[in-house]
Design an enzyme around this catalytic site. Structure first.
Site, short mmCIF file in Angstrom:
data_model
loop_
_atom_site.label_atom_id
_atom_site.label_comp_id
_atom_site.label_asym_id
_atom_site.label_seq_id
_atom_site.Cartn_x
_atom_site.Cartn_y
_atom_site.Cartn_z
N SER A 4 -5.43 -7.91 10.27
CA SER A 4 -6.69 -7.90 9.51
C SER A 4 -6.89 -9.17 8.70
O SER A 4 -7.74 -9.22 7.83
CB SER A 4 -6.74 -6.68 8.59
N LYS A 50 -8.51 -0.92 0.86
CA LYS A 50 -8.80 -2.34 0.66
C LYS A 50 -10.01 -2.53 -0.27
O LYS A 50 -9.99 -3.39 -1.15
CB LYS A 50 -9.07 -3.01 2.01
N GLY A 86 2.24 9.84 -4.21
CA GLY A 86 1.61 10.28 -5.45
C GLY A 86 0.15 10.66 -5.35
O GLY A 86 -0.50 10.87 -6.38
#
Length: 805
Positions: free
Chosen positions: A711, A754, A369
């Site tokens: 991470s 993030k 999208g």
């Protein structure tokens, strides 16, 4: 088995619903139960050794098992056998005993009703016997025009003297509608039942006579058509002998003209192959299967637009204008696309041949999208070239791309050649959608075919198995899209240059909705701009609380939903000329809000840290939790963690142990559990013993969602350090970064997504690796950098100083 063997009626018995037919007394029928209510009713009857009533559902209520959706009449009987089938259904053998009627509902789970037997009233036996003879006559007549009644059933009807049994036998054989069957079933007066049955039999006789007449006429017509066919075939053979059959010759001549018109634009091997097949076709018998297959081949290959090229020259300014017109933000992707076509334009202006030096294939990667496919649409519009979209999601057969060999039944060209035929040009823009979702199985590896298609050094001689000659794809502009580039095989990965289309910030979504989505959806729904307006706070609330995505696809759906409701309101109220959407009335247009990311509560807590994660649909904030239990120093990990995250947790535990041993992480004596004997003897325990005396449990909600990635290291260190030292962690701080055994903070990927997630969660501070701070911070939207403090850290000591309070 008799009804009298069971209790007296009326009685409360379980109810089974039947969707298809009426059952009748004395019938032994298998019933297949596939819904819970029916199965529970059957189980109840077997457990209680009771009867059960089978009632049909009313028309239009098939599948429903409520009391109101059933006819109030059915057959009372017993369940002789019950068997569970492998597909989850239950088969029961049901024996009918008597007609009965439900008087009222007793319970829903299972469905139980108060049931009484339907009595039979016979007044004048002589009159009924006379009527019975009429019924038997009608049955004999009906059996003569239909196949309803086998001989043994006719004999039973002739010899039986139980009037109601005869009616039930005939009703179960003749195809009555449910309503007709119900009226006959519920009637207590035997004479009335016979008279109604005679009416239905007369109608059925007339209908079957009409059907028999129609079948006879159809049979006659088919014979006539067959006769005409044979006569026409004979005529063709006569014309062929006389040399007057020219239709096939004209067809072959038409193919030759098409081939000659394309000869100058075709390659030599293509012309040779098509000519060979055309000559074979001209020698074949027209009715042979090979002739049909060869004609299909000629139809396909002569539609390929050999030499047809869009003559529009490249203009980099138009490409840039079109991208800016169609897309807000996306500065980096648009800049890279413009550079790509600038090289092509320069080569074109200087007359340098670019068939084998066209550069890397572009691949737009990012969450769903965000505008990957629409960027390709804009490129096609700017270049004035046709657009061909090939969806590769789930593609597992290499022949879908390369074409099927003509020896197979139903063979056809591959999607690439079909795309060229649809585009009617040899240089379209071909979008290879979802290239990361191509799968490999025993029918070949589609990615191997894509290697040739996407390689500028090879695709000038791409061979389709169906056409059996080389096709030049060097003028085609290939653009791929992918959600997760990590799933693309390495050889194919090397063929492409990736342009990351990242998540949108709330402000970017606001501008996109205002400039594109709202005007487009108003036009689609027949609304004028003045008829539906949405305030700035309402639009921001819609983006913030009613959509959950990295892109704007769901936002478009929400705007469309709002437009539909506005259109309905205007049609229902003709006086309404304008609808304004504000924060106050936003809930009138949408059912409920979907909170994307949980907001921070700003209160420091022990053993909970905010980690940042990258997903295929954008960034997310993961709360990592930990508790300690008296034990021996073991650690348990839960939350559907992958191998990489498990390793991060183990490394983090070792790093915290090192920090405790070197006194860099202070442990209060109160945190160390001691035994009664140690306390009594006054033994002093070394603070470093703390991790040996507790078992740790680290959990990453929610447990059903798989999580993995390199991470989570510094977040794991923080939460373990917090729980062992009883130090609180700031709830308004989020972090991302891997950690080494030496305590170094290592760089990570997906920083933009993030940080946007942290911004949406109202974090005031984010810790990221120093290398990412130096290298990637310029790619972060300014509004995100302004909203929170972003700190680069090199060592784990710096992390703990920032988060532990």
């Amino acid at each position: 088995m008799k009804l009298s063997n069971y209790g007296e009626f009326p009685a409360d018995i379980p109810v089974i619903a039947e969707d298809d037919i009426f059952l009748y007394p004395f019938m032994i029928s298998p019933l297949f139960l596939n819904d819970e209510k029916n199965i529970n009713a059957a189980t109840k009857a077997i457990e209680d050794n009771s009867l059960v009533i089978v009632c049909p559902t009313k028309p239009g209520h098939d599948g429903e098992r409520e009391y109101a959706s059933l006819y109030d009449a059915g057959v009372v009987g017993s369940i002789m056998r019950k068997v569970s089938l492998p597909d989850g259904r239950v088969k029961v053998l049901f024996q009918g005993l008597a007609r009965a009627k439900m008087l009222e509902k007793v319970s829903d789970e299972p469905l139980i009703a108060h049931v009484d037997v339907i009595p039979s009233v016979e007044v004048n036996s002589l009159k009924i016997d006379a009527i019975l003879e009429v019924v038997r006559e009608k049955v004999r007549t009906l059996s003569g025009v239909s196949n309803y009644f086998p001989p043994d059933l006719l004999r039973t009807i002739e010899e039986n003297h139980d009037h109601n049994r005869i009616i039930d036998l005939i009703c179960s054989t003749v195809k009555l509608k449910k309503e007709q069957a119900y009226k006959l079933f519920i009637e207590t007066d035997t004479e009335k039942r016979f008279l109604d049955l005679i009416d239905y039999l007369i109608d059925e006789i007339e209908a079957n006579k009409l059907q028999k007449e129609i079948r006879s006429k159809v049979h006659t017509h088919i014979e006539k058509v067959n006769k005409e066919y044979f006569l026409k075939e004979q005529l063709k053979q006569i014309q062929k002998e006389l040399g007057t059959d020219t239709a096939r010759d004209e067809e072959i001549e038409e193919y030759r003209k098409k081939l000659e018109s394309k000869k100058s634009k075709m390659s030599e091997d293509a012309y040779k192959e098509v000519s060979k097949q055309l000559e074979r076709f001209s020698r074949m018998h027209p009715d042979s299967s090979d002739a049909s297959m060869t004609q299909t081949y000629l139809d396909w290959v002569l539609e390929i637009p050999f030499g047809s090229i869009s003559k529009k020259s490249l203009d980099i300014n138009k490409v840039e204008d079109q991208l800016n017109k169609d897309h807000y933000s996306l500065e980096k992707p648009k800049e890279r696309i413009v550079e790509y076509f600038a090289v092509k334009e320069l080569l074109e202006l200087r007359g340098i041949k670019q068939t084998k030096s066209a550069g890397a294939i572009l691949c737009f990667s990012g969450p769903p999208g965000v505008g990957k496919t629409s960027l390709a649409n804009s490129i096609a519009s700017a270049l004035k070239r046709p657009l061909v979209r090939i969806a590769l999601g789930g593609l597992e057969d290499v022949n879908e791309l390369r074409g099927h060999r003509r020896t197979y039944v139903g063979a056809m060209p591959g999607r690439i050649v079909q795309g060229l035929i649809d585009a009617k040009k040899m240089n379209p823009v071909i979008v290879l959608d979802e290239i990361d979702k191509v799968t490999r199985n025993g029918r070949g590896d589609p990615t191997a075919a894509l290697l040739e298609i996407l390689d500028p050094e090879q695709n000038s001689e791409f061979r389709d198995y169906y056409t059996n000659f080389n096709i030049d794809l060097s003028n085609v502009i290939f653009i791929a899209t992918a959600n997760d580039v990590g799933r693309i095989p390495k050889p194919l990965f090397d063929r492409m240059e990736f342009i990351t289309v990242s998540s949108y910030t709330p402000q970017e979504k606001y501008e996109i909705a205002k400039r594109y989505l709202i005007p487009q959806e108003l036009k689609k729904h027949g609304l004028k701009k003045s008829e539906l307006t949405i305030s700035k706070p309402a639009l921001k609330e819609l983006i913030h609380s009613y959509t959950r995505e990295a892109g704007v696809r769901n936002l478009r759906r929400r705007v469309a939903q709002m437009s539909r409701k506005a259109a309905l309101m205007m049609l229902k109220n003709s006086k309404l000329s304008k609808i304004s959407v504000s924060v106050k009335n936003l809930n009138e247009f949408f059912d409920k809000s979907v909170f994307e990311i949980e907001k921070t509560d700003k209160v420091p807590v022990i053993g909970v840290v905010n980690g940042l994660a990258w997903t295929a649909v954008g960034g997310d904030v993961l709360k990592i939790e930990s508790i300690r239990i008296k034990g021996k120093g073991t650690m348990q990990l839960t939350g559907s963690l992958g191998d990489v995250m498990k390793e991060s947790a183990r490394i983090a535990f070792s790093v915290v142990k090192t920090l405790i041993d070197t006194r860099k992480l202070k442990i209060s004596a109160e945190n160390i559990p001691v035994t009664f004997k140690e306390k009594e003897d006054g033994i002093k325990i070394d603070p470093s013993e703390v991790y040996k005396r507790y078992d740790l449990h680290v959990h990453v909600p929610d447990g059903a969602t798989p999580k993995d990635g390199p991470s989570a290291g510094i977040a794991m260190v923080s939460v373990i350090a917090s729980i062992l030292s009883s130090a609180k962690i700031r709830s308004d701080v989020a972090m991302t970064g891997e950690v080494s055994l030496n305590g170094d903070v290592l760089p990570i990927g997906g920083l933009r997504e993030k940080l946007i997630a942290a911004h949406k969660a109202d974090m005031t501070k984010v810790l990221i690796p120093q290398k990412n701070y130096e290298r990637d911070l310029d790619e972060i939207p300014q509004e995100v950098k302004d909203a929170m403090e972003i700190i680069g850290v090199k060592r784990i000591d710096e992390v703990l100083k920032q988060v532990l309070v």
